[in-house]
Design an enzyme around this catalytic site. Structure first.
Site, PDB file in Angstrom:
ATOM      1  N   SER A  27      -2.792  -5.076  -2.942  1.00 36.93           N
ATOM      2  CA  SER A  27      -3.449  -3.777  -2.979  1.00 36.93           C
ATOM      3  C   SER A  27      -4.935  -3.822  -2.661  1.00 36.93           C
ATOM      4  O   SER A  27      -5.474  -2.863  -2.126  1.00 36.93           O
ATOM      5  CB  SER A  27      -3.243  -3.146  -4.352  1.00 36.93           C
ATOM      6  N   LYS A  78       3.201   6.317  -3.422  1.00 38.80           N
ATOM      7  CA  LYS A  78       2.160   5.967  -2.442  1.00 38.80           C
ATOM      8  C   LYS A  78       2.523   6.599  -1.098  1.00 38.80           C
ATOM      9  O   LYS A  78       2.354   7.795  -0.936  1.00 38.80           O
ATOM     10  CB  LYS A  78       1.950   4.466  -2.452  1.00 38.80           C
ATOM     11  N   HIS A 114       2.876  -0.981  -1.646  1.00 38.30           N
ATOM     12  CA  HIS A 114       1.994  -0.618  -0.530  1.00 38.30           C
ATOM     13  C   HIS A 114       2.643  -0.917   0.819  1.00 38.30           C
ATOM     14  O   HIS A 114       1.968  -0.876   1.847  1.00 38.30           O
ATOM     15  CB  HIS A 114       0.662  -1.373  -0.621  1.00 38.30           C
TER      16      HIS A 114
END
Ligand SMILES: *Cc1c(COP(=O)(O)O)cnc(C)c1O
Length: 397
Positions: free
Chosen positions: A188, A247, A216
């Site tokens: 991240s 996300k 991610h």
């Protein structure tokens, strides 16, 4: 009624908070007006947002907002119970089927968040007699899951397959009943990708299972947007795919995808799944709409890739140090925390929101701005960002 203060009873907490303030680590919540979008509004000012994980800009997508409100009107605002009692509705079943199809696995299991998915999966799969091998830069939810599991924890050097192998082979006398390798897919704060092909080879050689946390990576990397394994074009029976819907998918929730036997086991043993109220129908419908977009509209991912490249190259040509090539997470390395904060503030004056990341989130001496590109940033947004970085630079960067 008078407001209770609790100063005497909770005085020890005040001391800790004062300590945070003294160390410059106290954080005020920053309040934004309107949607989480490519441009956000703070104090009535528009700022180009480089500060989210909303990589595809789906939080402000019409189709998702519509799906969310339709589901609320049809199914109500909450699911009313945990999944194994009466909280499972048609959208939950549909989403789990769709996630499994997307990941190319037999089954998938939905959790309330990515954090809960890690905590639930790791604690269900590893116990006191087992060993967990965890990358040194893994997310807090992996670290907490590993600690809570009571398994023996081996932290290997970040993205270092040879250190992982050394640790796997060093324990051959006491191999543990089960060995679990856990890694973020895309990290991240650095935006680099875990060496998954090497990790899977080691897993084969040492009989380990592998959890890749694609928080991610899902919807972001890989030809089909399916994350890290897709990015490398690898597959393995040992692989447990974990992801978040909060996300790139623009909503909230977490999931695990894998063989039916694994998912069936987790349905009974993953405590945050069993003992937490099922996600709301609106949340689930939002994720379904997002999944359709990720699957059917690869052009959004290509635009994200292109915007990431424009920002990365632009920042480098201004003289900034921006390691990495593959992902929309662009760490702009600054060094000292004070300089990172000053750069972030200078950018905000120019209408650009880019957060300073300091220790203990990153190692000392590596303070940075964590810049993230979005698929929905326009060319004008990108110009404005690069102009702001250009102006900020002569002030001592
Ligand atoms: C954000 C994140 C999570 C947690 O996901 P949420 O859905 O936000 O709870 C887990 N793992 C990693 C690597 C993350 O970055």
């Amino acid at each position: 009624m008078r407001t209770r203060e609790g100063t005497a009873v909770f005085g020890a907490l005040r001391e800790e908070i004062e300590g945070l303030k003294a160390a410059d680590l106290y954080r005020e919540p920053r309040v934004f007006e309107g949607k989480a979008d490519r441009v956000v509004v703070k104090g009535g000012r528009e700022l180009v947002c480089l500060a989210s994980n909303n990589y595809l800009g789906l939080t402000a997508d019409e189709a998702l907002m519509q799906a969310s409100s339709d589901a609320a009107l049809r199914y109500g605002t909450g699911s009313g119970a945990s999944r194994l009692v009466s909280g499972t509705m048609a959208p939950h079943v549909e989403l789990e089927r769709a996630l499994a199809d997307f990941e190319g696995t037999e089954a998938a299991l939905l959790f309330g968040s990515g954090f809960a998915a890690n905590l639930g999966t790791i604690t269900a799969l590893a116990g006191r007699d087992d060993a967990i091998y965890s990358d040194g830069l893994n997310h807090a939810s992996i670290i907490d899951g590993a600690r809570l599991s009571k398994a023996r924890l081996e932290i290997y050097a970040h993205a270092d397959a040879s250190d992982l192998e050394r640790r796997l082979s060093g324990n051959s006398a006491n191999p543990g009943r089960r060995r679990l390798i856990v890694t973020d897919g895309v990290f991240s704060m650095d935006g680099d990708v875990a060496p998954l092909p090497e990790i899977l080879q080691l897993a084969d050689a040492y009989g380990a299972w592998v959890i890749v946390d694609d928080a991610h990576a899902s919807g972001v990397i890989g030809a089909g947007g399916r994350g890290t394994a897709d990015h490398y074009g690898v597959e393995s029976e040992r692989l447990i795919q974990l992801g978040t819907l909060s996300k790139a998918f623009g909503g909230e929730g977490g999931f695990v995808a894998g063989p039916s036997v694994l998912v069936d086991y987790l349905r009974h043993r993953a405590r945050p799944f069993v003992f937490s109220t099922a996600p709301s129908p609106a949340t689930v419908a939002t994720a379904l709409a997002a999944l359709r977009i990720v699957r059917d509209e690869p052009e959004r991912r290509l635009r994200l890739r292109r915007n990431s490249d424009v920002l990365r190259e632009g920042l480098r040509s201004l003289g900034y140090s921006v390691p990495g090539e593959t992902t929309p997470i662009l760490p702009v390395m600054v060094g000292e925390p004070g300089r990172a904060v000053a750069l972030s503030e200078a950018l905000e004056e120019e209408g650009v929101l880019a957060p300073a990341i300091r220790p203990p989130t990153v190692p000392s001496g590596t303070s940075r701005l964590r810049v993230t590109a979005m698929a929905t940033h326009t060319d004008e947004d990108l110009d404005r960002v690069l102009e702001a970085f250009r102006k900020a630079r002569p002030r001592g960067f």
